[in-house]
Each structure stands twice: as structure tokens, then as C-alpha cells.
Design an enzyme around this catalytic site. Sequence first.
Site, PDB file in Angstrom:
ATOM      1  N   LYS A  70      51.628 112.648  -0.990  1.00  0.00           N
ATOM      2  CA  LYS A  70      52.986 113.175  -1.151  1.00  0.00           C
ATOM      3  C   LYS A  70      54.003 112.419  -0.309  1.00  0.00           C
ATOM      4  O   LYS A  70      55.201 112.659  -0.435  1.00  0.00           O
ATOM      5  CB  LYS A  70      53.026 114.663  -0.772  1.00  0.00           C
ATOM      6  CG  LYS A  70      52.565 115.595  -1.882  1.00  0.00           C
ATOM      7  CD  LYS A  70      52.996 117.018  -1.586  1.00  0.00           C
ATOM      8  CE  LYS A  70      52.799 117.901  -2.817  1.00  0.00           C
ATOM      9  NZ  LYS A  70      53.308 119.275  -2.601  1.00  0.00           N
ATOM     10  N   GLU A  71      53.522 111.530   0.555  1.00  0.00           N
ATOM     11  CA  GLU A  71      54.449 110.815   1.422  1.00  0.00           C
ATOM     12  C   GLU A  71      54.502 109.334   1.023  1.00  0.00           C
ATOM     13  O   GLU A  71      55.207 108.971   0.093  1.00  0.00           O
ATOM     14  CB  GLU A  71      54.061 111.032   2.886  1.00  0.00           C
ATOM     15  CG  GLU A  71      54.206 112.500   3.295  1.00  0.00           C
ATOM     16  CD  GLU A  71      53.954 112.753   4.759  1.00  0.00           C
ATOM     17  OE1 GLU A  71      54.512 112.031   5.603  1.00  0.00           O
ATOM     18  OE2 GLU A  71      53.176 113.682   5.075  1.00  0.00           O
ATOM     19  N   MET A  72      53.736 108.486   1.678  1.00  0.00           N
ATOM     20  CA  MET A  72      53.788 107.066   1.338  1.00  0.00           C
ATOM     21  C   MET A  72      52.827 106.708   0.202  1.00  0.00           C
ATOM     22  O   MET A  72      52.945 105.637  -0.403  1.00  0.00           O
ATOM     23  CB  MET A  72      53.529 106.234   2.591  1.00  0.00           C
ATOM     24  CG  MET A  72      54.620 106.457   3.649  1.00  0.00           C
ATOM     25  SD  MET A  72      54.308 105.712   5.257  1.00  0.00           S
ATOM     26  CE  MET A  72      54.824 104.016   4.946  1.00  0.00           C
TER      27      MET A  72
END
Length: 287
Positions: free
Chosen positions: A78-80
Site C-alpha cells: 500500500k506504500e511503495m
Amino acid sequence: MLFFEPRLSMSGYISCNSCHNLSLGGVDALPTSVGHNWQEGPINSPTVLNADYMLAQFWDGRAADLKEQAGGPINNPKEMGYTHELAVDTIRSMPAYIARFNGVYGSNEINIDRITDAIAVFEKTLVTPNSPFDKYLEGDQKAISADALAGYQLFKNKGCVSCHNGPAVGGTMYMKMGLVKPFHTNNPAEGRKGVTGKEADKFVFKVPTLRNIELTYPYFHDGSVWGLEEAVNTMADIQLGQKMNQEEISQMVEFLKTLTGDQPQIVLPALPPSNNNTPRPVPFTKG
């Protein structure tokens, strides 16, 4: 260089600085961060400024230090949205990075341990000294206004200092959000419970730093409050069971504004070019 390196993400677009923007007080000024594929993150991005003074990293304290924290977003879908293996392959593909690592670590080996170590060592430099309040503590009685001084007295007398203490004015302990009255939010984060599994740790979060708080809106783990006045009033109510009038709230806010220090002066690094061996970015994925 690695803090600003977007190729540590699957999209080739998101870097550490995306969510911890050093032009915005070390945050992204969003309620919750935007990650890979435009996914909305589950929690507000805490400031990276003075983060080395925290007892642990992330709101729930699941990372012991900055080095451990640095590895988390890279392989978080969900981030990088990348993997540690691909991150290493990406950095290793560029001769300029190999030379840098050799100069710092004494060998050409590039691994996730060294990548996260390098990021953490940089982040440790992101301190903000010389705030007006610092100057006041050093003896300059004119460094802060009469209203700010009154706010400082309120900060102590009302009990705020019981949680917000230490060099970063916070970050030294965990505390339940909604100690006296419940904090109503739609945010799913459960705080320390997600780490310990203990029901008693539900909604227990790391107390955030108040340094540079004027710059690090929106506030709380859910990013639900945009103004310092509302944040102060909410904290007094649900954490301390205190009622504050408008004058007291204004004075407290004036004190909080004196905690903004010198911001890091960073020369934007020039990053080496990708080549035929560098993994290609995948900006969007379907699914």
C-alpha cells in the site's frame, strides 16, 4: 540520495520524501498518505523531523529504530509497493551507487541492510534546533511572547507535559487515545494492540512530537483535525478531562508555535541514471 530515490518504489514515483516531505515539515499534509496505485494509506504520516528522539517508530511502535522503519514502506504493497530484493537489484544496477556504497562501507556489496542504514543515518540529521522556545530556555526572555509564555504555563498546569516531554516534546512514551473520553474515528488503526495482541493496548499510540507542530497538520493518527485550536481543545477534553476557554486555547497555540525550529537545509541530490540492468517501473497495476 536514497531518501529522495523514487526507484525504490514499484511505480518509480514514490520516495521516502513523498510522505515525509522536507518542504512540508517532514509530512505530506494529508489525512492519510497516498501510496502505490493511488491506494489510501491506513494512518497519518508522522513527521520525520526529530524522529531519532522517538522511543520507537510508526504510530504503533512496531519498528525499534529508524533503520527498521526505513525498510517497512519499501515492501508494503500500500506504500511503495516494491520488494527488498527488487530494491537491492535497482540500486545495485547503477555504478554510481556502487561507488558510493564502496566509499561509505568499504566494499561494493549492496543489500537492504546497508540501504536502510544509509537512509536512517541521513534521517538522524533531520533535527530542528533554535526554536523560539529553545532560545527562551537558554535565557532569552524575549524569545517568546507573553501569550506564548502564558500558554507554556497552561501546558504545564493542565497536564500536557505529562505525555509531551523530552527533547522532542513527545515521543518518549505510549498513551491511549481517548484516555478520559472516547475518541471517535472511522480509522481502523488499533495502535499497540496490533503489535502486542493485548486488548489493553487497543488505541494506545506513540505520543507524537510537538516540535514543528504548526507545520505537521493534519493532526492525530487519523489526520482528522486540521487546526491547532481544535487539536488543543480535543486533547484537553478527551485526554485530560479539562475545559479550556478561548483565551487559554489561543495562548496554548501561541506556545506550540514557538516549537518550530530551524528546518533542515537540504541540497537536492542528483541521482544516477537508470540503465539496461535497472528494473523498469510499473506505475499502475490492475487488480
